[in-house]
Design an enzyme around this catalytic site. Structure first.
Site, mmCIF file in Angstrom:
data_model
loop_
_atom_site.group_PDB
_atom_site.id
_atom_site.type_symbol
_atom_site.label_atom_id
_atom_site.label_comp_id
_atom_site.label_asym_id
_atom_site.label_seq_id
_atom_site.Cartn_x
_atom_site.Cartn_y
_atom_site.Cartn_z
ATOM 1 N N TRP A 170 0.802 -1.222 0.000
ATOM 2 C CA TRP A 170 0.000 0.000 0.000
ATOM 3 C C TRP A 170 0.834 1.272 0.000
ATOM 4 O O TRP A 170 0.308 2.347 -0.298
ATOM 5 C CB TRP A 170 -0.937 0.027 1.212
ATOM 6 C CG TRP A 170 -0.279 -0.154 2.545
ATOM 7 C CD1 TRP A 170 -0.228 -1.301 3.286
ATOM 8 C CD2 TRP A 170 0.430 0.831 3.315
ATOM 9 N NE1 TRP A 170 0.469 -1.092 4.456
ATOM 10 C CE2 TRP A 170 0.883 0.206 4.500
ATOM 11 C CE3 TRP A 170 0.732 2.184 3.113
ATOM 12 C CZ2 TRP A 170 1.613 0.878 5.480
ATOM 13 C CZ3 TRP A 170 1.466 2.862 4.083
ATOM 14 C CH2 TRP A 170 1.895 2.215 5.248
ATOM 15 N N GLU A 267 10.594 -8.555 -1.769
ATOM 16 C CA GLU A 267 11.182 -7.329 -1.237
ATOM 17 C C GLU A 267 10.426 -7.037 0.039
ATOM 18 O O GLU A 267 9.246 -6.700 0.006
ATOM 19 C CB GLU A 267 11.073 -6.190 -2.256
ATOM 20 C CG GLU A 267 11.932 -4.979 -1.904
ATOM 21 C CD GLU A 267 11.248 -4.038 -0.932
ATOM 22 O OE1 GLU A 267 11.628 -4.038 0.269
ATOM 23 O OE2 GLU A 267 10.334 -3.316 -1.346
ATOM 24 N N SER A 301 8.238 3.712 4.375
ATOM 25 C CA SER A 301 9.041 3.166 3.286
ATOM 26 C C SER A 301 9.989 2.135 3.868
ATOM 27 O O SER A 301 10.498 2.307 4.984
ATOM 28 C CB SER A 301 9.833 4.286 2.591
ATOM 29 O OG SER A 301 10.812 3.743 1.723
ATOM 30 N N TYR A 463 17.558 -3.531 -6.717
ATOM 31 C CA TYR A 463 16.994 -3.144 -5.427
ATOM 32 C C TYR A 463 16.456 -4.380 -4.723
ATOM 33 O O TYR A 463 15.587 -5.092 -5.239
ATOM 34 C CB TYR A 463 15.874 -2.134 -5.632
ATOM 35 C CG TYR A 463 15.188 -1.702 -4.362
ATOM 36 C CD1 TYR A 463 15.800 -0.810 -3.486
ATOM 37 C CD2 TYR A 463 13.931 -2.200 -4.026
ATOM 38 C CE1 TYR A 463 15.176 -0.415 -2.314
ATOM 39 C CE2 TYR A 463 13.300 -1.812 -2.859
ATOM 40 C CZ TYR A 463 13.927 -0.926 -2.006
ATOM 41 O OH TYR A 463 13.308 -0.539 -0.841
#
EC number: 1.2.1.9
Length: 497
Positions: A170, A267, A301, A463
Site C-alpha cells: 500500500w 522485497e 518506506s 533493489y
C-alpha cells in the site's frame, strides 16, 4: 495548529461526496457485476471516497486460466511490439498525471508533492522497461573446452517464464506495481496482480490504461483486489511460474514456504541505518538529505532512515541542526502544497508507532522532539540512544521516527549498522573513499548509498535486500532477469562442410 485542531478541521471541511465506483480487470476486461464492494477511504478525512468490486475465488481461477492461455501469444510478441505497449503506457501516464497524483494522495494519505514524485518515478519505470525490452541478450559460447568436446559450441537464449503472480503493497501503490508489471510486459509474461486493499485505485487506473492497448493479447493481465482468504491462490496455485511479493517479512516468508516449485521474488522490510562521518558537501545539504531520509512519505518506506549514527566530532552540530529542521516540518492536509507529512495509512498504524516511541523512552531513550499522536497523525520524532532491546531499534517502525546515536570508531559504526536482522539499504556520508569502500564491502545490505540517505532509490538500480529483507532483486532489468528462463542450444560440427 495542534494535531487535534488539524483533524477536526479536516472533518468539518469534508462534504458528502458520492463514492466513485471503479472496475476491476479480469482477463484484460473491466468487470463489476454481482460482487461484494470494497470501500476505499480518503486517508485524511476517513470518508469513503471510492468503491471497488472484490474479486471472487472464481474470478482468480478464471484470471489464472486466462494468463495461461495468453502465455504463448505474449511470448510470441516481438521486442518492438512489447516496447510499443510500454511506450503507450508512458504516454497515458503523462496524459493523466495530475489525476493519478490526486488519486494517490487520496487513497494513501501521502502529500501531493510525494504523489507527483511517485507518478514521475512510475513513468521512469515504464520508460526504462520499454528500453530494456529490446535488450534481452543471449550469447554464443565456445564449448570445445577439451579434446573430447571438439566441434562443440552453444547459443544461450532467454525465454519468458510464463504466468506471474504479483502481490503489491500500500505504501507506493503505483510505482511498486509498475516494478512488477513493466518488467513482465517487457519480457512477455502474462500476469495476475493483487493490489493492496487499502490502496487499489491507482493500480486499477493502470488497468484502464492497459485495457485500451489493443496490442496486448486477451488475458495478458488481470488486476484483482481480493479478500485475505481468497488471496492464498496467488501463493499456492501451481499454474503460476513466478511469485513476486512486496510487503512485510512474516507474510513474505510464510508465502515463500507455501509457494511450491515456482520461483519467488520478495522485497520485504528494513531498518535502514545511516552514518555521517563528514559533511558532503556541507552541513546544510547533509541535514536536508537526512530529513528526506527520515521523514519523506512519513517514514512509510522500507528504506526509511530509521537509525542515524554521527561521528562524535560532528554530533552536537548535527543533532542541533537535525532536530531544529524536524520541528519545522509541516503536518496536515496532504493536498496542500507545503505539507511535508500527511496521516499514517491508518489510526491503528499510528497507534503502533506511538506505542513503540513510548516503549523506547521507557527503556532509556531520550525524546528530543515529537512523539505525540492524534488519530492517524503522529509528529515527526527523534529519540536519542534507544537501546537494542526496544522494538523501535530492533524492528521496522514504518513511521516518522529517527533514532540518533554517537560513534567514535568507523568500523564499530559499521558493525552496529549490521546489528539487525534486516539488510535492505544503508547510507554513508564521507569524503574518504577508503571508508566508502569499506562500508560497501562490509555492510550487510543489498545497497549502500554514498553521500545520501538510505531512502534513495533510482528505479533502474538493482533493489533488494539480504537477511530478513528478502531475496532476489527488483529494478527493471533485474526483475526482468527473474522473469526469464535461460536455455542453451548445444551444437556439434555446425558450419563444417
Amino acid at each position: 495548529m495542534t494535531l487535534g485542531h488539524m483533524v477536526q478541521k479536516a472533518k468539518e471541511s469534508s462534504g458528502d461526496v458520492t463514492p466513485k465506483k471503479y472496475n476491476i480487470f479480469l482477463a484484460s476486461k473491466p468487470v463489476d457485476g454481482d460482487r461484494k464492494w470494497l470501500d476505499v477511504t480518503n486517508k485524511y478525512t476517513n470518508d469513503v471516497a471510492a468503491k471497488v468490486p472484490q474479486a471472487t475465488h472464481k474470478d482468480i481461477d478464471d484470471a489464472i486460466d486466462a494468463a495461461v492461455a495468453a502465455a504463448p501469444a505474449m511470448a510470441a510478441m516481438g521486442a518492438y511490439e512489447r516496447k510499443a505497449v510500454l511506450e503507450k503506457v508512458v504516454a497515458e501516464l503523462k496524459n493523466r498525471f495530475e489525476e493519478i497524483a490526486q488519486t494517490l494522495t487520496m487513497e494513501s494519505g501521502k502529500p501531493i508533492k510525494d504523489a507527483r514524485g511517485e507518478v514521475t518515478r512510475t513513468i521512469d519505470t515504464f520508460q526504462v522497461a520499454a528500453e530494456e525490452s529490446v535488450r534481452i541478450y543471449g550469447e554464443h559460447i565456445p564449448l570445445d573446452i577439451s579434446a573430447r568436446n571438439k566441434g562443440l559450441q552453444g547459443i544461450v537464449k532467454k525465454f519468458p517464464i510464463g504466468p506471474v503472480s504479483m502481490v503489491s503493497p500500500w505504501n507506493f501503490p503505483l510505482n511498486l506495481v509498475a516494478h512488477k508489471v513493466a518488467p513482465a510486459i517487457a519480457v512477455g509474461c502474462p500476469f495476475v496482480l493483487k493490489p493492496a486493499s487499502r490502496t487499489p485505485l491507482s493500480a486499477l487506473i493502470l488497468g484502464e490504461i492497459l485495457h485500451k492497448i489493443e496490442e496486448l493479447p486477451l488475458g495478458a493481465f488481470s488486476i484483482l483486489p481480493v479478500s485475505r482468504e481468497d488471496a492464498d491462490m496467488f501463493t499456492v496455485d501451481e499454474r503460476f511460474k513466478l511469485l513476486t511479493f512486496t510487503g512485510s517479512g512474516p507474510i513474505g516468508w510464510d508465502m515463500k514456504a507455501r509457494a511450491g516449485k515456482k520461483k519467488v521474488v520478495m522485497e520485504l522490510g528494513g531498518n535502514a541505518p545511516c552514518i555521517v562521518d563528514d559533511y558532503v558537501p556541507d552541513l546544510d545539504y547533509t541535514i536536508q538529505r537526512l530529513i528526506n531520509g527520515g521523514f519523506y512519505q512519513g517514514g512509510q518506506s522500507c528504506i526509511h532512515m530509521q537509525r542515524l549514527y554521527v561521528h562524535e566530532r560532528l554530533y552536537d552540530e548535527v543533532k542541533e541542526g537535525f532536530v531544529a529542521a524536524v520541528k519545522k516540518l509541516k503536518m496536515g492536509n496532504p493536498f496542500e502544497e507545503d505539507t511535508y507529512l500527511g496521516p499514517m495509512i491508518s489510526e491503528s498504524a499510528a497507534k503502533g508507532i506511538e506505542d513503540w516511541v513510548k516503549e523506547a523512552v521507557a527503556k532509556g531513550g531520550k525524546l528530543l522532539t515529537g512523539g505525540n499522536r492524534k488519530g492517524a497523525f503522529i509528529e515527526p520524532t527523534v529519540i536519542e540512544d534507544v537501546p537494542i532491546e526496544a522494538n523501535a531499534r530492533k524492528e521496522e517502525i514504518f513511521g516518522p521516527v529517527v533514532l540518533l546515536y554517537k560513534y567514535s570508531d568507523f568500523k564499530e559504526a559499521v558493525k552496529e549498522c549490521n546489528n539487525t536482522h534486516y539488510g535492505l539499504q544503508s547510507g554513508i556520508f564521507t569524503k574518504d573513499l577508503n571508508k566508502a569502500f569499506y562500508a560497501f564491502e562490509h555492510m550487510e545490505v543489498g545497497g549502500v548509498i554514498l553521500n545520501d540517505s538510505p531512502a534513495l532509490r533510482v528505479d533502474s538500480q538493482p533493489y533488494g535486500g539480504l537477511k530478513d529483507s528478502g531475496i532476489q532483486r527488483e529494478g527493471v532489468k533485474y526483475a526482468m532477469d527473474d522473469m526469464l528462463e535461460t536455455k542453451v542450444l548445444v551444437m556439434r560440427n555446425v558450419g563444417t562442410l
